[in-house]
Write a protein that holds these residues in place. Structure first.
Motif: not given
Length: 325
Positions: A7-23
């Motif tokens: 999530x980049x901001x708080x909100x409804x289900x639409x706030x969920x984003x499929x992002x590439x991240x580094x581990x």
């Protein structure tokens, strides 16, 4: 690089984003975990909306998952590469294909537990464990009330309480959910949409009320739950799916029979490593003995977490739901 739901901001289900991240690589006391199943839990919606704030944004949400250890850092002695493990709870971080985390929060899985089953049972099952065995220790012959009896925690509470020798009353929203709850150990399902559940509870208990109410619903059931208790009974508010209850005038507790109220959390009950392992062992034992059956009744790809959240909040799910990375 791997993918995660953030999530980049708080909100409804639409706030969920499929992002590439580094581990990165694990440090001292840490492991890198390749996740194979992620549990969907109601607390995830609290983190998404900001009801429970994350330390910073953007943030990966999620409180429970299972997977396979793929790297260990220095000073890790209890785990090795290839071990299957699960964890709960964490304050976020689970909605990802891989992560680095402390080995102290990981529970090795017995060979007979599948990873999807483990992801679907860890948070909900250990929640039921502390509620039934610590917050109020259910005894044979007790009659208890479980709100939202057909939900993920509710189905486990019904089965485990029945296994302990209790009589279980449960509230549900539909006839279909009533049949499901009955199949999982609920002796007296009450369809609250057409029945006055405090009246029915008093009828079932011969006017006495119950010694404990387990309520994960909150706002819409809290005050009526108090009316189901016998004198000196315990109201256990362990969630707030309908929102938090209004502030409570403590004089109400006196008027209704010197009642007790508690607002426990799993985080408190399994904060120490020994308590975590004990709770998990108790859960594994009752599942292995057949006293509790864990059914993963819905699965979604992790990237479709938005759809899963909509179904959860719309009361379209029953039992456990698992997201597949």
């Amino acid at each position: 690089m791997v993918h995660a739901i953030r999530i980049h901001e708080y909100g409804g289900p639409e706030a969920l984003r499929w992002d590439e991240v580094e581990v990165g690589d694990p440090g001292p006391g840490e492991v890198r975990l390749r996740q194979t199943a992620v549990g969907l839990n109601y607390i995830d919606t609290y983190h998404r909306t900001g009801a429970y704030k994350m330390p910073q944004l953007p943030a990966i949400i999620g409180a429970a998952a299972a997977g396979v250890v793929e790297a260990v850092g220095p000073k890790v002695t209890a785990l090795k590469v290839g071990d299957r493990v699960a964890y709960a709870p964490t304050a976020g971080g689970a909605y990802t294909q891989a992560r680095v985390m402390s080995s102290e929060r990981l529970v090795p899985l017995p060979s007979w537990i599948g990873e999807e089953q483990a992801a679907g049972m860890m948070l909900q099952g250990m929640t039921a464990q502390y509620l039934l065995r610590s917050t109020y220790r259910v005894q044979p012959g007790d009659t208890i009330l479980v709100q939202a009896a057909a939900g993920a925690v509710g189905l486990i509470l019904c089965q485990w309480a029945k296994h302990l020798g209790a009589t279980v009353i449960g509230t549900v929203s539909t006839d279909e959910k009533a049949e499901l709850a009955r199949a999982y150990g609920c002796d007296h399902p009450i369809v609250y949409s057409r029945e006055d559940f405090p009246v029915r509870v008093k009828e079932i208990t011969g006017g006495q009320g119950v010694p404990v109410v387990y309520d994960g619903v909150g706002k819409t059931t809290f005050m009526a739950s108090l009316d189901c208790l016998r004198p000196r009974g315990l109201m256990v508010l362990f969630g707030a799916a309908s929102g938090p209850p209004a502030p409570l005038d403590l004089g109400v507790l006196a008027a209704k029979g010197s009642l007790y109220v508690t607002r426990p959390t799993l985080f408190t009950y399994v904060n120490k490593r020994d308590d975590l392992m004990s709770s998990a062992a108790d859960l594994f034992d009752v599942v292995h003995a057949g006293g509790v059956k864990i059914d993963v009744r819905q699965t979604y790809p992790l990237r479709d977490a938005e759809q899963a959240h909509r179904a959860l909040e719309g009361r379209q799910t029953t039992g456990s739901t698992v997201l597949i990375p």
